[in-house]
Write a protein that holds these residues in place. Structure first.
Motif, short mmCIF file in Angstrom:
data_model
loop_
_atom_site.label_atom_id
_atom_site.label_comp_id
_atom_site.label_asym_id
_atom_site.label_seq_id
_atom_site.Cartn_x
_atom_site.Cartn_y
_atom_site.Cartn_z
N GLU A 121 35.95 40.30 31.32
CA GLU A 121 37.04 41.27 31.50
C GLU A 121 38.31 40.57 32.00
O GLU A 121 39.42 40.91 31.57
CB GLU A 121 36.61 42.36 32.48
CG GLU A 121 35.49 43.26 31.99
CD GLU A 121 34.10 42.71 32.30
OE1 GLU A 121 33.12 43.44 32.10
OE2 GLU A 121 33.99 41.53 32.75
N THR A 122 38.13 39.60 32.91
CA THR A 122 39.28 38.87 33.43
C THR A 122 39.91 38.01 32.35
O THR A 122 41.14 37.92 32.24
CB THR A 122 38.84 37.99 34.62
OG1 THR A 122 38.26 38.82 35.63
CG2 THR A 122 40.03 37.24 35.21
N TRP A 123 39.07 37.36 31.55
CA TRP A 123 39.60 36.52 30.46
C TRP A 123 40.37 37.36 29.45
O TRP A 123 41.46 36.98 29.01
CB TRP A 123 38.46 35.77 29.77
CG TRP A 123 38.95 34.97 28.60
CD1 TRP A 123 39.53 33.74 28.64
CD2 TRP A 123 38.96 35.38 27.22
NE1 TRP A 123 39.89 33.35 27.37
CE2 TRP A 123 39.56 34.33 26.48
CE3 TRP A 123 38.52 36.52 26.55
CZ2 TRP A 123 39.73 34.38 25.10
CZ3 TRP A 123 38.69 36.59 25.17
CH2 TRP A 123 39.28 35.53 24.45
N SER A 177 45.10 42.85 39.95
CA SER A 177 44.66 42.95 41.34
C SER A 177 43.37 43.75 41.49
O SER A 177 42.94 44.02 42.62
CB SER A 177 45.76 43.59 42.19
OG SER A 177 46.05 44.90 41.72
N THR A 178 42.74 44.13 40.36
CA THR A 178 41.48 44.86 40.43
C THR A 178 40.42 44.00 41.11
O THR A 178 40.20 42.86 40.73
CB THR A 178 40.99 45.24 39.01
OG1 THR A 178 42.00 46.05 38.38
CG2 THR A 178 39.70 46.01 39.07
N ARG A 179 39.80 44.56 42.15
CA ARG A 179 38.86 43.78 42.96
C ARG A 179 37.64 43.35 42.17
O ARG A 179 37.23 42.20 42.22
CB ARG A 179 38.44 44.59 44.19
CG ARG A 179 37.48 43.86 45.12
CD ARG A 179 37.24 44.65 46.39
NE ARG A 179 38.48 44.86 47.12
CZ ARG A 179 38.57 45.56 48.27
NH1 ARG A 179 37.48 46.13 48.78
NH2 ARG A 179 39.72 45.71 48.88
N ASP A 180 37.03 44.27 41.43
CA ASP A 180 35.86 43.96 40.62
C ASP A 180 36.27 43.91 39.16
O ASP A 180 36.67 44.92 38.58
CB ASP A 180 34.79 45.04 40.82
CG ASP A 180 33.48 44.72 40.10
OD1 ASP A 180 33.47 43.80 39.26
OD2 ASP A 180 32.47 45.40 40.37
N PRO A 210 38.19 47.77 32.50
CA PRO A 210 38.26 48.78 31.42
C PRO A 210 38.34 50.21 31.95
O PRO A 210 39.08 51.03 31.40
CB PRO A 210 36.96 48.54 30.65
CG PRO A 210 36.57 47.14 30.96
CD PRO A 210 37.00 46.93 32.38
N ARG A 211 37.59 50.50 33.02
CA ARG A 211 37.61 51.84 33.59
C ARG A 211 38.99 52.18 34.13
O ARG A 211 39.53 53.27 33.88
CB ARG A 211 36.56 51.96 34.70
CG ARG A 211 36.44 53.37 35.29
CD ARG A 211 35.75 53.34 36.64
NE ARG A 211 36.55 52.59 37.62
CZ ARG A 211 36.13 52.24 38.83
NH1 ARG A 211 34.89 52.56 39.20
NH2 ARG A 211 36.91 51.59 39.66
N ASP A 212 39.60 51.25 34.87
CA ASP A 212 40.91 51.50 35.43
C ASP A 212 41.97 51.63 34.34
O ASP A 212 42.90 52.44 34.45
CB ASP A 212 41.30 50.38 36.40
CG ASP A 212 40.43 50.38 37.66
OD1 ASP A 212 39.69 51.36 37.86
OD2 ASP A 212 40.48 49.40 38.42
#
Length: 297
Positions: free
Chosen positions: A213-215, A249-252, A257-259
């Motif tokens: 997700e980060t990539w 800045s999403t912690r997890d 995708p949810r955010d």
């Protein structure tokens, strides 16, 4: 046409034979009369033969033509015939709007998919979760996607263990695994040893050294991929850019995708689809495409 006739301790004629026996004698008789270098054409060669007899017929014909330097060209819709034929002896003929397409050396499942319209997976790809499943699926060309089954398993160690189980149990068809990019060499070695996996050649990793997700988010922050996402999701470019920056800045990472879905009032599964499809042609995914293609040859 005279009745087929053979003699082996007793006379045996076409009156006594089933259709398969009569067909076998007709084929072998025609092949015997065929001169060296000759060509025999057979339509629907499987007609009258049960599955085991189909396989035996092809083995015998392959031996005979290779010994006598003759050639047999046949049509078939039988997976048993196709499976018994050497790959180099197969041609798949498919109808297209403007003619026909011929594919050399198809796999049995590829041929059956063409004839039935029902996917016949030739390769199993084990991944960690549904995000990785969608990302790998989107990265593959359509001609390969229908021939591959992608299965989310869970954590990285479970993925490797599942691949080992697949190999050891000799489950249907070959298999590989694609782990998240943050899997280290040390982890992969430990998981492989614990699972009894003899080689890690079939253990690939998604690009980057972070969760996928980060990539993907990092790729979407660059112009061509961000623009593609704006078009596909029908989002205003400025608002989309702001959302992507905020998601950094999403912690997890698994919540990205949810955010994203919440920010733009769309379903989460649709969010996963659009953000993965927009990076599907990224060069970082090319090693996976290449490895899958090599498995489907």
């Amino acid at each position: 046409m005279p009745l087929a006739h053979c003699h082996n301790a007793a006379s045996y004629t076409g009156f006594d034979m089933g259709s398969g026996e009569a067909s076998a004698i007709a084929i072998l008789s025609a092949l015997e009369r065929l001169p060296a270098g000759g060509l025999l054409l057979i339509e629907e060669i499987e007609h009258g033969f049960h599955p085991q007899a189909q396989e035996r017929l092809i083995r015998e014909l392959t031996l005979l033509v290779s010994t006598d330097k003759k050639q047999v060209v046949c049509t078939t819709h039988s997976e048993y015939i196709i499976d018994a034929l050497p790959r180099e002896g197969r041609l798949l003929v498919e109808r297209e709007p403007d003619g026909h397409r011929v594919s050399a050396a198809p796999t049995t499942r590829q041929a059956m998919y063409s004839m039935t319209g029902t996917p016949q997976p030739e390769l199993t790809v084990y991944v960690e979760d549904t995000f990785a499943e969608t990302l790998v699926d989107q990265a593959l060309p359509g001609e390969h996607r229908a021939r591959v089954r992608i299965v989310p398993v869970g954590s990285g160690d479970r993925v490797v263990a599942q691949l080992a189980n697949h190999r050891q149990a000799r489950l249907d068809g070959p298999a590989i695994c694609v782990l998240d990019g943050d899997t280290t060499d040390r982890q992969l070695t430990a998981w492989s040893n614990a699972s009894g996996l003899s080689s890690t050649e079939s253990c690939l990793r998604l690009p980057g050294d972070s969760p996928p997700e980060t990539w993907v988010l990092g790729a979407l922050l660059t112009d061509p991929y961000r623009d593609a996402l704006a078009r596909l999701a029908r989002l205003e470019a400025g608002r989309l850019a702001a959302t992507l920056e905020q998601l950094r800045s999403t912690r997890d990472p698994h919540d990205i995708p949810r955010d994203f879905a919440r920010q733009h009032a769309i379903a989460e599964d649709w969010a996963v689809y659009v953000i993965t499809s927009c990076v599907a042609d990224h060069p970082g995914l090319q090693p996976i495409r290449d490895h899958v293609a090599s498995c489907l040859i």
